[in-house]
Design an enzyme around this catalytic site. Structure first.
Site, short mmCIF file in Angstrom:
data_model
loop_
_atom_site.label_atom_id
_atom_site.label_comp_id
_atom_site.label_asym_id
_atom_site.label_seq_id
_atom_site.Cartn_x
_atom_site.Cartn_y
_atom_site.Cartn_z
N HIS A 20 83.16 31.49 65.47
CA HIS A 20 82.34 31.69 64.74
C HIS A 20 81.93 30.65 63.60
O HIS A 20 80.71 30.64 63.32
CB HIS A 20 82.71 33.13 63.86
CG HIS A 20 82.81 34.34 64.65
ND1 HIS A 20 84.15 35.05 64.77
CD2 HIS A 20 81.99 35.03 65.54
CE1 HIS A 20 83.87 36.17 65.42
NE2 HIS A 20 82.65 36.00 65.97
N LYS A 44 84.98 52.47 64.98
CA LYS A 44 85.89 51.51 65.94
C LYS A 44 87.18 51.19 65.49
O LYS A 44 87.41 51.16 64.20
CB LYS A 44 85.15 50.24 66.12
CG LYS A 44 83.92 50.33 67.21
CD LYS A 44 83.87 49.30 67.90
CE LYS A 44 83.05 49.30 69.23
NZ LYS A 44 82.74 47.97 69.94
N ARG A 95 78.73 32.05 74.82
CA ARG A 95 79.47 31.44 75.40
C ARG A 95 79.55 31.34 76.80
O ARG A 95 80.16 30.10 77.36
CB ARG A 95 80.98 32.23 74.80
CG ARG A 95 81.42 32.03 73.59
CD ARG A 95 82.46 33.06 73.01
NE ARG A 95 81.65 34.37 73.25
CZ ARG A 95 82.36 35.51 72.82
NH1 ARG A 95 83.52 35.46 72.29
NH2 ARG A 95 81.45 36.70 72.72
N SER A 133 86.92 37.52 69.09
CA SER A 133 87.78 38.42 68.17
C SER A 133 88.68 39.11 68.89
O SER A 133 89.87 39.39 68.40
CB SER A 133 86.79 39.11 67.26
OG SER A 133 86.26 38.51 66.66
P1 ADP Z 1 79.33 41.30 67.87
O1 ADP Z 1 79.90 42.44 67.56
O2 ADP Z 1 77.96 41.49 67.18
O3 ADP Z 1 79.24 40.56 69.21
P2 ADP Z 1 80.72 39.00 67.12
O4 ADP Z 1 81.67 38.87 65.91
O5 ADP Z 1 81.83 39.32 68.43
O6 ADP Z 1 79.96 40.30 67.07
O7 ADP Z 1 80.28 37.93 67.43
C1 ADP Z 1 79.09 37.55 66.64
C2 ADP Z 1 78.52 36.34 67.17
O8 ADP Z 1 79.15 35.39 67.32
C3 ADP Z 1 77.91 36.72 68.69
O9 ADP Z 1 76.42 35.99 68.97
C4 ADP Z 1 79.14 36.00 69.43
O10 ADP Z 1 78.39 35.62 71.02
C5 ADP Z 1 79.13 34.66 68.90
N1 ADP Z 1 80.55 34.14 69.05
C6 ADP Z 1 81.61 34.79 69.14
N2 ADP Z 1 82.67 34.24 69.43
C7 ADP Z 1 82.16 33.03 69.65
C8 ADP Z 1 82.71 31.65 69.97
N3 ADP Z 1 84.15 31.52 70.32
N4 ADP Z 1 81.91 30.45 70.24
C9 ADP Z 1 80.67 30.75 69.65
N5 ADP Z 1 80.09 31.90 69.59
C10 ADP Z 1 80.73 32.88 69.59
#
Ligand code: ADP
Length: 162
Positions: A20, A44, A95, A133
């Protein structure tokens, strides 16, 4: 049009990972201002409350030296929150092909809900592309240390929980 290009980076960020942070850093270099929009995701099973996720992202961004960012909690529609923040771009990370499938649907939906709102995808750097996450949650719940996967303020908060 103010001439200032604001991007909204929405997500759950439970917890905020090095993946992130990489997207945030690259987005902050592309846009005048990036607003990180932390979704509440009520109902959740979450590791951290929304307010704590906001604080951890603020601390992680400050530690990384990012200045043109803000972090806000929100609930409801991303497209509505983007409009409220005067954001013309949604920033998302991709990803793999599974992310792409999902993100393409979301981008199309958001463009229909808010005409003119563009989604910009940044491709994850290979070093952090494996991070999610949910992976961190699994490691932490199994008693492992997630220090190398998350910014230092998040690592400290995870340690304080266990
Ligand atoms: P959501 O619940 O909206 O998917 P996340 O917190 O999981 O929220 O992810 C937010 C954004 O960050 C999404 O666009 C996700 O694809 C991106 N993201 C998550 N992990 C990574 C990573 N390791 N590298 C790049 N982008 C990521």
């Amino acid at each position: 049009m103010t001439g200032v290009r604001v991007a909204l980076y929405p997500g759950t960020f439970d917890p905020f990972t090095n993946g992130h942070l990489d997207i945030l850093r690259r987005g902050a270099a592309l846009f005048d201002r990036v607003v990180v929009a932390v979704g509440a995701r009520l109902g959740k099973q979450m590791l951290f409350e929304a307010a704590e996720r906001v604080r951890l992202i603020e601390e992680s961004a400050a530690a990384a030296g990012l200045k043109n960012i803000a972090v806000l909690g929100f609930d409801g529609l991303v497209s509505g929150f983007a409009r409220a923040q005067a954001a013309t771009v949604l920033l998302r990370g991709v990803r793999n092909s599974a992310d792409y499938e999902y993100e393409a649907v979301m981008a199309t939906t958001n463009a229909k809900l808010a005409p003119g709102l563009e989604t910009v995808f940044l491709v994850a750097r290979p070093e952090v592309a494996f991070l999610s996450s949910s992976l961190i949650k699994e490691v932490v719940r199994a008693g492992g240390a997630a220090d190398e996967f998350v910014p230092a303020p998040v690592a400290a908060a995870l340690r304080a929980r266990s």
